[in-house]
Motif scaffolding. Structure first.
Motif, PDB file in Angstrom:
ATOM      1  N   MET A   1     -18.832 -62.638 -63.266  1.00 42.61           N
ATOM      2  CA  MET A   1     -18.592 -61.229 -62.893  1.00 42.61           C
ATOM      3  C   MET A   1     -19.363 -60.827 -61.677  1.00 42.61           C
ATOM      4  N   GLN A   2     -18.689 -60.319 -60.768  1.00 40.53           N
ATOM      5  CA  GLN A   2     -19.370 -59.798 -59.451  1.00 40.53           C
ATOM      6  C   GLN A   2     -20.094 -58.429 -59.620  1.00 40.53           C
ATOM      7  N   HIS A   3     -21.313 -58.379 -59.034  1.00 40.72           N
ATOM      8  CA  HIS A   3     -21.747 -56.943 -59.217  1.00 40.72           C
ATOM      9  C   HIS A   3     -21.724 -56.175 -57.738  1.00 40.72           C
ATOM     10  N   PRO A   4     -22.000 -54.955 -58.057  1.00 44.53           N
ATOM     11  CA  PRO A   4     -21.667 -54.237 -56.682  1.00 44.53           C
ATOM     12  C   PRO A   4     -23.102 -53.919 -56.103  1.00 44.53           C
ATOM     13  N   ARG A   5     -22.770 -53.539 -54.866  1.00 47.72           N
ATOM     14  CA  ARG A   5     -24.185 -53.568 -53.949  1.00 47.72           C
ATOM     15  C   ARG A   5     -24.355 -51.796 -54.185  1.00 47.72           C
ATOM     16  N   LEU A   6     -25.589 -51.246 -54.466  1.00 48.43           N
ATOM     17  CA  LEU A   6     -25.926 -50.033 -54.737  1.00 48.43           C
ATOM     18  C   LEU A   6     -26.511 -49.429 -53.620  1.00 48.43           C
ATOM     19  N   TYR A   7     -26.753 -48.314 -53.325  1.00 51.01           N
ATOM     20  CA  TYR A   7     -27.569 -47.774 -52.099  1.00 51.01           C
ATOM     21  C   TYR A   7     -28.661 -46.807 -52.386  1.00 51.01           C
ATOM     22  N   LEU A   8     -29.708 -47.074 -51.969  1.00 52.65           N
ATOM     23  CA  LEU A   8     -30.824 -46.378 -52.410  1.00 52.65           C
ATOM     24  C   LEU A   8     -31.530 -45.254 -51.174  1.00 52.65           C
ATOM     25  N   GLY A   9     -31.534 -44.148 -51.399  1.00 51.22           N
ATOM     26  CA  GLY A   9     -32.051 -43.165 -50.288  1.00 51.22           C
ATOM     27  C   GLY A   9     -33.512 -42.869 -50.454  1.00 51.22           C
ATOM     28  N   LEU A  10     -34.320 -42.775 -49.336  1.00 54.16           N
ATOM     29  CA  LEU A  10     -35.383 -42.392 -49.564  1.00 54.16           C
ATOM     30  C   LEU A  10     -35.773 -41.177 -48.728  1.00 54.16           C
ATOM     31  N   MET A  11     -36.585 -40.131 -49.289  1.00 57.67           N
ATOM     32  CA  MET A  11     -36.757 -38.922 -48.845  1.00 57.67           C
ATOM     33  C   MET A  11     -38.423 -38.635 -48.844  1.00 57.67           C
ATOM     34  N   GLY A  12     -38.813 -38.324 -47.815  1.00 55.33           N
ATOM     35  CA  GLY A  12     -40.548 -37.767 -47.879  1.00 55.33           C
ATOM     36  C   GLY A  12     -41.124 -39.169 -47.730  1.00 55.33           C
ATOM     37  N   PHE A  13     -40.526 -40.376 -47.287  1.00 53.91           N
ATOM     38  CA  PHE A  13     -41.361 -41.764 -46.956  1.00 53.91           C
ATOM     39  C   PHE A  13     -41.746 -41.790 -45.464  1.00 53.91           C
ATOM     40  N   ASP A  14     -43.069 -42.483 -45.181  1.00 58.23           N
ATOM     41  CA  ASP A  14     -43.203 -42.705 -44.111  1.00 58.23           C
ATOM     42  C   ASP A  14     -43.033 -44.171 -43.499  1.00 58.23           C
ATOM     43  N   ALA A  15     -43.413 -44.680 -42.533  1.00 56.69           N
ATOM     44  CA  ALA A  15     -42.860 -45.981 -42.237  1.00 56.69           C
ATOM     45  C   ALA A  15     -43.456 -47.134 -43.265  1.00 56.69           C
ATOM     46  N   SER A  16     -44.670 -46.960 -43.717  1.00 60.71           N
ATOM     47  CA  SER A  16     -45.226 -47.836 -44.612  1.00 60.71           C
ATOM     48  C   SER A  16     -45.017 -47.741 -45.875  1.00 60.71           C
ATOM     49  N   SER A  17     -44.638 -46.861 -46.454  1.00 64.35           N
ATOM     50  CA  SER A  17     -44.185 -46.556 -47.830  1.00 64.35           C
ATOM     51  C   SER A  17     -42.819 -46.945 -47.950  1.00 64.35           C
ATOM     52  N   GLU A  18     -41.899 -46.856 -46.935  1.00 66.44           N
ATOM     53  CA  GLU A  18     -40.767 -47.167 -46.950  1.00 66.44           C
ATOM     54  C   GLU A  18     -40.714 -48.844 -46.666  1.00 66.44           C
ATOM     55  N   ALA A  19     -41.317 -49.374 -45.946  1.00 64.89           N
ATOM     56  CA  ALA A  19     -41.579 -50.942 -46.095  1.00 64.89           C
ATOM     57  C   ALA A  19     -42.011 -51.541 -47.536  1.00 64.89           C
ATOM     58  N   ALA A  20     -42.828 -50.859 -48.038  1.00 63.33           N
ATOM     59  CA  ALA A  20     -43.399 -50.932 -49.457  1.00 63.33           C
ATOM     60  C   ALA A  20     -42.052 -51.163 -50.332  1.00 63.33           C
ATOM     61  N   VAL A  21     -41.179 -50.273 -50.429  1.00 65.01           N
ATOM     62  CA  VAL A  21     -40.033 -50.007 -51.090  1.00 65.01           C
ATOM     63  C   VAL A  21     -39.048 -51.241 -50.896  1.00 65.01           C
ATOM     64  N   ARG A  22     -38.780 -51.642 -49.412  1.00 61.40           N
ATOM     65  CA  ARG A  22     -37.980 -52.530 -49.172  1.00 61.40           C
ATOM     66  C   ARG A  22     -38.494 -53.913 -49.447  1.00 61.40           C
ATOM     67  N   SER A  23     -39.740 -54.062 -49.319  1.00 59.40           N
ATOM     68  CA  SER A  23     -40.477 -55.454 -49.950  1.00 59.40           C
ATOM     69  C   SER A  23     -40.327 -55.387 -51.448  1.00 59.40           C
ATOM     70  N   TRP A  24     -40.573 -54.317 -52.159  1.00 60.56           N
ATOM     71  CA  TRP A  24     -40.284 -54.310 -53.437  1.00 60.56           C
ATOM     72  C   TRP A  24     -39.151 -54.974 -54.126  1.00 60.56           C
ATOM     73  N   LEU A  25     -38.004 -54.133 -53.291  1.00 55.54           N
ATOM     74  CA  LEU A  25     -36.409 -54.647 -53.605  1.00 55.54           C
ATOM     75  C   LEU A  25     -36.249 -56.162 -53.262  1.00 55.54           C
ATOM     76  N   GLU A  26     -36.805 -56.414 -52.145  1.00 54.41           N
ATOM     77  CA  GLU A  26     -36.624 -58.002 -52.064  1.00 54.41           C
ATOM     78  C   GLU A  26     -37.088 -58.948 -52.962  1.00 54.41           C
ATOM     79  N   ASN A  27     -38.424 -58.481 -53.605  1.00 54.96           N
ATOM     80  CA  ASN A  27     -39.132 -59.505 -54.346  1.00 54.96           C
ATOM     81  C   ASN A  27     -38.225 -59.358 -55.804  1.00 54.96           C
ATOM     82  N   TYR A  28     -37.899 -58.113 -56.075  1.00 56.22           N
ATOM     83  CA  TYR A  28     -37.322 -57.652 -57.314  1.00 56.22           C
ATOM     84  C   TYR A  28     -36.012 -58.580 -57.589  1.00 56.22           C
ATOM     85  N   GLY A  29     -35.037 -58.612 -56.285  1.00 56.41           N
ATOM     86  CA  GLY A  29     -34.027 -59.372 -56.302  1.00 56.41           C
ATOM     87  C   GLY A  29     -34.190 -60.887 -56.369  1.00 56.41           C
ATOM     88  N   ALA A  30     -35.214 -61.340 -55.838  1.00 58.26           N
ATOM     89  CA  ALA A  30     -35.660 -62.669 -55.943  1.00 58.26           C
ATOM     90  C   ALA A  30     -35.918 -63.086 -57.313  1.00 58.26           C
TER      91      ALA A  30
END
Length: 346
Positions: A1-30
Protein backbone atom coordinates in the motif's frame (compact mmCIF):
# COMPACT_ATOMS: atom_id res chain seq x y z
CA UNK A 1 0.00 0.00 0.00
CA UNK A 2 1.43 3.35 -1.03
CA UNK A 3 1.38 6.11 1.57
CA UNK A 4 0.80 9.81 0.91
CA UNK A 5 3.17 12.68 1.43
CA UNK A 6 1.84 15.00 4.15
CA UNK A 7 2.85 18.62 4.55
CA UNK A 8 3.94 20.26 7.78
CA UNK A 9 3.89 24.03 8.22
CA UNK A 10 5.99 25.91 10.76
CA UNK A 11 5.01 29.15 12.49
CA UNK A 12 7.21 31.13 14.86
CA UNK A 13 10.35 29.19 13.94
CA UNK A 14 13.78 30.72 13.48
CA UNK A 15 16.38 29.20 11.16
CA UNK A 16 17.94 26.91 13.77
CA UNK A 17 14.67 25.53 15.13
CA UNK A 18 13.39 24.93 11.62
CA UNK A 19 16.58 23.05 10.81
CA UNK A 20 16.01 20.94 13.93
CA UNK A 21 12.51 19.98 12.73
CA UNK A 22 13.80 19.06 9.29
CA UNK A 23 16.59 16.98 10.81
CA UNK A 24 14.17 15.22 13.15
CA UNK A 25 11.82 14.36 10.29
CA UNK A 26 14.70 12.96 8.26
CA UNK A 27 15.81 10.76 11.16
CA UNK A 28 12.22 9.76 11.89
CA UNK A 29 11.75 8.57 8.32
CA UNK A 30 15.05 6.69 8.39
CA UNK A 31 14.06 4.89 11.59
CA UNK A 32 10.74 3.82 10.11
CA UNK A 33 12.54 2.29 7.14
CA UNK A 34 14.75 0.25 9.48
CA UNK A 35 11.72 -1.41 11.06
CA UNK A 36 9.06 -3.62 9.57
CA UNK A 37 8.92 -2.95 5.82
CA UNK A 38 5.15 -3.43 5.57
CA UNK A 39 4.52 -1.12 8.51
CA UNK A 40 6.83 1.52 7.07
CA UNK A 41 4.90 1.42 3.77
CA UNK A 42 1.72 2.31 5.65
CA UNK A 43 3.21 5.41 7.28
CA UNK A 44 2.78 8.84 5.66
CA UNK A 45 5.95 10.77 4.88
CA UNK A 46 6.08 14.30 6.29
CA UNK A 47 7.66 17.23 4.48
CA UNK A 48 8.13 20.82 5.69
CA UNK A 49 6.41 23.37 3.43
CA UNK A 50 5.23 26.96 3.58
CA UNK A 51 2.57 27.28 6.28
CA UNK A 52 -0.03 28.36 3.68
CA UNK A 53 0.20 24.96 1.95
CA UNK A 54 0.35 22.76 5.05
CA UNK A 55 -1.86 19.89 6.15
CA UNK A 56 -0.88 20.47 9.79
CA UNK A 57 1.02 23.12 11.77
CA UNK A 58 3.68 23.27 14.46
CA UNK A 59 3.61 26.61 16.28
CA UNK A 60 6.75 27.47 18.24
CA UNK A 61 5.78 29.34 21.38
CA UNK A 62 9.27 30.77 21.85
CA UNK A 63 8.77 32.71 18.62
CA UNK A 64 5.77 34.56 20.05
CA UNK A 65 6.58 38.11 21.17
CA UNK A 66 3.21 39.01 22.61
CA UNK A 67 -0.37 37.83 22.70
CA UNK A 68 -3.66 37.73 24.52
CA UNK A 69 -6.40 35.14 24.88
CA UNK A 70 -5.88 32.93 21.80
CA UNK A 71 -4.09 35.52 19.64
CA UNK A 72 -0.35 35.21 18.97
CA UNK A 73 1.95 37.90 17.61
CA UNK A 74 5.24 36.50 16.34
CA UNK A 75 8.66 38.05 16.85
CA UNK A 76 9.26 40.38 13.88
CA UNK A 77 12.93 39.37 13.82
CA UNK A 78 11.81 36.01 12.44
CA UNK A 79 10.65 37.74 9.26
CA UNK A 80 14.30 38.14 8.28
CA UNK A 81 14.85 34.41 8.59
CA UNK A 82 11.83 33.43 6.52
CA UNK A 83 10.27 35.92 4.14
CA UNK A 84 6.80 34.36 4.14
CA UNK A 85 6.58 33.77 7.89
CA UNK A 86 3.24 34.95 9.33
CA UNK A 87 3.08 38.00 11.56
CA UNK A 88 0.44 36.51 13.81
CA UNK A 89 -2.15 33.80 14.30
CA UNK A 90 -5.55 33.44 15.92
CA UNK A 91 -5.55 29.97 17.45
CA UNK A 92 -9.32 29.66 17.61
CA UNK A 93 -9.48 30.48 13.90
CA UNK A 94 -6.98 27.88 12.68
CA UNK A 95 -8.80 25.13 10.82
CA UNK A 96 -5.78 22.83 10.44
CA UNK A 97 -4.60 20.37 13.09
CA UNK A 98 -1.86 22.13 15.07
CA UNK A 99 0.27 21.88 18.20
CA UNK A 100 2.10 24.45 20.36
CA UNK A 101 5.45 24.38 22.13
CA UNK A 102 6.99 26.39 24.99
CA UNK A 103 3.91 26.41 27.19
CA UNK A 104 5.58 28.31 30.07
CA UNK A 105 6.55 31.19 27.78
CA UNK A 106 3.06 31.40 26.31
CA UNK A 107 1.47 31.38 29.76
CA UNK A 108 3.78 34.19 30.83
CA UNK A 109 2.30 36.28 28.00
CA UNK A 110 -1.21 35.63 29.29
CA UNK A 111 -2.15 33.19 26.55
CA UNK A 112 -4.53 30.41 27.58
CA UNK A 113 -3.01 27.22 26.18
CA UNK A 114 -4.73 24.59 28.32
CA UNK A 115 -7.04 23.33 25.58
CA UNK A 116 -4.47 23.08 22.79
CA UNK A 117 -2.20 20.13 21.90
CA UNK A 118 1.44 20.66 22.86
CA UNK A 119 4.74 19.38 21.49
CA UNK A 120 8.34 19.41 22.66
CA UNK A 121 10.93 19.62 19.88
CA UNK A 122 13.53 18.21 22.27
CA UNK A 123 11.55 15.04 22.91
CA UNK A 124 11.40 12.32 20.26
CA UNK A 125 8.39 10.75 21.98
CA UNK A 126 6.54 14.06 21.97
CA UNK A 127 7.29 14.70 18.29
CA UNK A 128 6.25 11.18 17.29
CA UNK A 129 3.04 11.49 19.28
CA UNK A 130 2.26 14.85 17.67
CA UNK A 131 2.66 13.48 14.16
CA UNK A 132 0.50 10.48 15.04
CA UNK A 133 -2.16 12.87 16.35
CA UNK A 134 -2.03 14.79 13.08
CA UNK A 135 -2.25 11.58 11.07
CA UNK A 136 -5.37 10.55 12.96
CA UNK A 137 -7.07 13.82 12.11
CA UNK A 138 -5.90 13.58 8.50
CA UNK A 139 -7.04 9.98 8.12
CA UNK A 140 -9.78 10.90 5.59
CA UNK A 141 -7.16 12.51 3.37
CA UNK A 142 -5.01 9.37 3.55
CA UNK A 143 -8.05 7.20 2.85
CA UNK A 144 -8.91 9.25 -0.24
CA UNK A 145 -5.32 8.86 -1.40
CA UNK A 146 -5.64 5.08 -1.04
CA UNK A 147 -8.99 5.20 -2.84
CA UNK A 148 -7.43 6.98 -5.83
CA UNK A 149 -4.97 4.10 -6.20
CA UNK A 150 -7.73 1.51 -5.88
CA UNK A 151 -9.88 3.24 -8.48
CA UNK A 152 -7.01 3.15 -10.95
CA UNK A 153 -6.23 -0.49 -10.22
CA UNK A 154 -9.90 -1.48 -10.59
CA UNK A 155 -10.63 0.62 -13.65
CA UNK A 156 -11.70 -2.42 -15.67
CA UNK A 157 -14.41 -3.27 -13.12
CA UNK A 158 -16.04 0.13 -13.11
CA UNK A 159 -18.68 1.57 -15.39
CA UNK A 160 -20.88 4.62 -15.47
CA UNK A 161 -24.18 2.80 -14.94
CA UNK A 162 -23.54 1.27 -11.51
CA UNK A 163 -22.82 2.32 -7.97
CA UNK A 164 -20.16 0.45 -5.99
CA UNK A 165 -20.23 -0.19 -2.24
CA UNK A 166 -16.97 -0.75 -0.37
CA UNK A 167 -17.79 -3.08 2.50
CA UNK A 168 -15.99 -5.18 5.08
CA UNK A 169 -17.73 -7.53 7.53
CA UNK A 170 -21.04 -5.78 7.01
CA UNK A 171 -19.60 -2.29 7.51
CA UNK A 172 -20.04 0.23 4.71
CA UNK A 173 -16.88 2.29 4.28
CA UNK A 174 -17.54 4.13 1.03
CA UNK A 175 -19.83 4.49 -1.96
CA UNK A 176 -18.54 5.14 -5.46
CA UNK A 177 -21.44 6.80 -7.25
CA UNK A 178 -20.16 6.47 -10.80
CA UNK A 179 -23.28 7.83 -12.58
CA UNK A 180 -23.18 11.07 -10.56
CA UNK A 181 -19.39 11.10 -10.37
CA UNK A 182 -18.94 11.38 -6.62
CA UNK A 183 -17.52 9.55 -3.61
CA UNK A 184 -19.14 9.22 -0.19
CA UNK A 185 -16.96 7.95 2.65
CA UNK A 186 -17.51 6.98 6.27
CA UNK A 187 -15.55 9.20 8.66
CA UNK A 188 -12.84 7.14 10.32
CA UNK A 189 -12.22 4.95 7.28
CA UNK A 190 -8.53 4.05 7.12
CA UNK A 191 -6.34 3.40 4.09
CA UNK A 192 -6.03 -0.23 5.19
CA UNK A 193 -9.83 -0.47 5.14
CA UNK A 194 -9.95 0.78 1.56
CA UNK A 195 -7.40 -1.84 0.54
CA UNK A 196 -9.24 -4.65 2.36
CA UNK A 197 -12.80 -3.74 1.37
CA UNK A 198 -14.86 -5.83 -1.01
CA UNK A 199 -16.15 -3.80 -3.97
CA UNK A 200 -19.79 -4.72 -4.54
CA UNK A 201 -21.60 -3.71 -7.72
CA UNK A 202 -24.99 -2.15 -6.99
CA UNK A 203 -27.73 -0.49 -9.06
CA UNK A 204 -27.06 3.16 -9.79
CA UNK A 205 -29.93 4.10 -7.45
CA UNK A 206 -28.06 2.62 -4.45
CA UNK A 207 -26.21 5.86 -3.93
CA UNK A 208 -27.60 7.03 -0.58
CA UNK A 209 -25.28 7.23 2.42
CA UNK A 210 -25.78 8.21 6.07
CA UNK A 211 -25.81 11.97 6.58
CA UNK A 212 -22.49 11.93 8.44
CA UNK A 213 -20.63 10.46 5.46
CA UNK A 214 -18.35 12.98 3.78
CA UNK A 215 -18.83 13.66 0.08
CA UNK A 216 -16.47 14.79 -2.63
CA UNK A 217 -16.19 14.71 -6.39
CA UNK A 218 -13.84 12.37 -8.18
CA UNK A 219 -11.94 15.40 -9.43
CA UNK A 220 -11.19 16.14 -5.79
CA UNK A 221 -10.03 12.57 -5.21
CA UNK A 222 -7.69 13.03 -8.16
CA UNK A 223 -6.45 16.38 -6.85
CA UNK A 224 -5.69 14.95 -3.41
CA UNK A 225 -3.71 12.16 -5.05
CA UNK A 226 -1.72 14.51 -7.28
CA UNK A 227 -0.83 16.90 -4.45
CA UNK A 228 0.23 14.13 -2.06
CA UNK A 229 1.84 11.49 -4.27
CA UNK A 230 5.58 10.95 -3.99
CA UNK A 231 6.24 11.44 -7.68
CA UNK A 232 4.01 12.83 -10.39
CA UNK A 233 3.06 10.64 -13.31
CA UNK A 234 2.70 13.48 -15.80
CA UNK A 235 2.79 12.14 -19.38
CA UNK A 236 6.01 12.94 -21.21
CA UNK A 237 4.30 15.13 -23.80
CA UNK A 238 3.59 17.67 -21.05
CA UNK A 239 7.31 17.98 -20.43
CA UNK A 240 8.04 19.23 -23.94
CA UNK A 241 4.87 20.50 -25.66
CA UNK A 242 2.99 23.76 -25.09
CA UNK A 243 0.33 23.33 -22.42
CA UNK A 244 -3.13 24.78 -22.99
CA UNK A 245 -5.57 25.44 -20.16
CA UNK A 246 -9.12 24.17 -20.76
CA UNK A 247 -10.75 25.29 -17.52
CA UNK A 248 -9.98 25.90 -13.88
CA UNK A 249 -9.92 22.71 -11.79
CA UNK A 250 -13.38 21.86 -10.46
CA UNK A 251 -12.36 21.40 -6.86
CA UNK A 252 -13.29 23.38 -3.78
CA UNK A 253 -11.08 26.36 -3.13
CA UNK A 254 -9.84 24.94 0.18
CA UNK A 255 -7.84 22.38 -1.84
CA UNK A 256 -6.05 25.03 -3.89
CA UNK A 257 -2.80 26.67 -2.81
CA UNK A 258 -1.82 30.27 -3.60
CA UNK A 259 0.74 29.06 -6.12
CA UNK A 260 -1.98 27.48 -8.26
CA UNK A 261 -3.43 30.91 -9.03
CA UNK A 262 -0.10 32.06 -10.47
CA UNK A 263 0.20 28.94 -12.62
CA UNK A 264 -3.36 29.17 -13.94
CA UNK A 265 -3.06 32.90 -14.60
CA UNK A 266 0.02 32.23 -16.72
CA UNK A 267 -1.66 29.42 -18.70
CA UNK A 268 -4.78 31.51 -19.29
CA UNK A 269 -2.53 34.30 -20.57
CA UNK A 270 -0.87 32.03 -23.11
CA UNK A 271 -0.02 28.36 -23.69
CA UNK A 272 3.43 27.59 -22.30
CA UNK A 273 5.89 24.73 -22.16
CA UNK A 274 7.12 23.42 -18.84
CA UNK A 275 10.48 25.08 -19.48
CA UNK A 276 8.81 28.43 -20.08
CA UNK A 277 6.72 28.04 -16.92
CA UNK A 278 9.82 27.27 -14.88
CA UNK A 279 11.44 30.41 -16.25
CA UNK A 280 8.56 32.81 -15.54
CA UNK A 281 7.58 31.16 -12.21
CA UNK A 282 10.97 30.44 -10.64
CA UNK A 283 9.71 30.40 -7.05
CA UNK A 284 7.51 27.37 -7.75
CA UNK A 285 9.58 25.78 -10.52
CA UNK A 286 10.25 22.66 -8.42
CA UNK A 287 6.51 22.14 -7.88
CA UNK A 288 5.26 22.68 -11.41
CA UNK A 289 5.28 19.03 -12.48
CA UNK A 290 3.14 18.09 -9.47
CA UNK A 291 0.70 20.93 -10.05
CA UNK A 292 0.44 20.17 -13.76
CA UNK A 293 -0.21 16.54 -12.83
CA UNK A 294 -3.17 17.68 -10.74
CA UNK A 295 -4.47 19.83 -13.60
CA UNK A 296 -3.97 16.92 -15.98
CA UNK A 297 -5.91 14.45 -13.81
CA UNK A 298 -8.81 16.88 -13.52
CA UNK A 299 -8.83 17.44 -17.31
CA UNK A 300 -8.01 21.11 -16.84
CA UNK A 301 -5.11 21.20 -19.30
CA UNK A 302 -4.16 19.69 -22.64
CA UNK A 303 -1.22 19.64 -25.04
CA UNK A 304 -3.70 20.12 -27.88
CA UNK A 305 -5.08 23.47 -28.96
CA UNK A 306 -8.75 24.15 -28.40
CA UNK A 307 -9.34 23.71 -32.13
CA UNK A 308 -7.88 20.19 -32.12
CA UNK A 309 -8.84 18.46 -28.84
CA UNK A 310 -8.72 14.95 -30.28
CA UNK A 311 -4.98 15.16 -30.98
CA UNK A 312 -4.28 15.04 -27.25
CA UNK A 313 -5.36 11.41 -27.06
CA UNK A 314 -7.89 12.11 -24.33
CA UNK A 315 -10.35 9.36 -23.54
CA UNK A 316 -14.08 9.97 -23.51
CA UNK A 317 -15.56 11.55 -20.37
CA UNK A 318 -16.58 8.93 -17.87
CA UNK A 319 -14.16 6.22 -18.93
CA UNK A 320 -11.81 4.70 -16.39
CA UNK A 321 -8.14 4.34 -17.24
CA UNK A 322 -4.66 4.63 -15.77
CA UNK A 323 -4.28 8.25 -16.89
CA UNK A 324 -6.95 9.44 -14.48
CA UNK A 325 -9.23 10.77 -17.24
CA UNK A 326 -12.11 9.01 -15.48
CA UNK A 327 -11.84 11.29 -12.46
CA UNK A 328 -15.06 13.06 -11.87
CA UNK A 329 -16.03 16.65 -12.47
CA UNK A 330 -18.87 17.16 -10.00
CA UNK A 331 -17.95 19.29 -7.00
CA UNK A 332 -19.11 17.69 -3.77
CA UNK A 333 -21.45 19.69 -1.56
CA UNK A 334 -21.12 18.20 1.91
CA UNK A 335 -17.63 16.84 2.29
CA UNK A 336 -15.56 18.09 5.21
CA UNK A 337 -12.52 19.41 3.40
CA UNK A 338 -9.25 17.61 3.73
CA UNK A 339 -7.33 20.23 5.69
CA UNK A 340 -9.49 23.00 7.03
CA UNK A 341 -12.50 21.06 8.27
CA UNK A 342 -11.31 17.52 9.05
CA UNK A 343 -11.21 18.10 12.77
CA UNK A 344 -15.00 18.27 12.83
CA UNK A 345 -15.08 14.56 12.01
CA UNK A 346 -13.49 13.50 15.31
Amino acid sequence: MQHPRLYLGLMGFDASSEAAVRSWLENYGAELKKGDADEAEQQPVWQVVDFSEADALLIRGAGVAQGFASHLQFDRALQNAKEKAPLGAELDGIRLPFALSDIVHLQSLGIDVKTYPMFDLGSAASMSGTLQHFETILRPLCALFALAKELTDRREELDGSHTFHLEQNGRLDAIIDAPQRRVLMRPGTRPVDINADAWLRRPKSANFAPAHFMECSMDEVAWVYAMHCHQSELPKRYLIKPIHVRRNPRVRTSLLYPRHAALLDRLWLQPSTLEQLQRVLPSIAHLLERDLFGLYLTRSISTASQSDPASDGSSLPGTFDTTGKWLLQRVGQRMNTMAGELQSLF
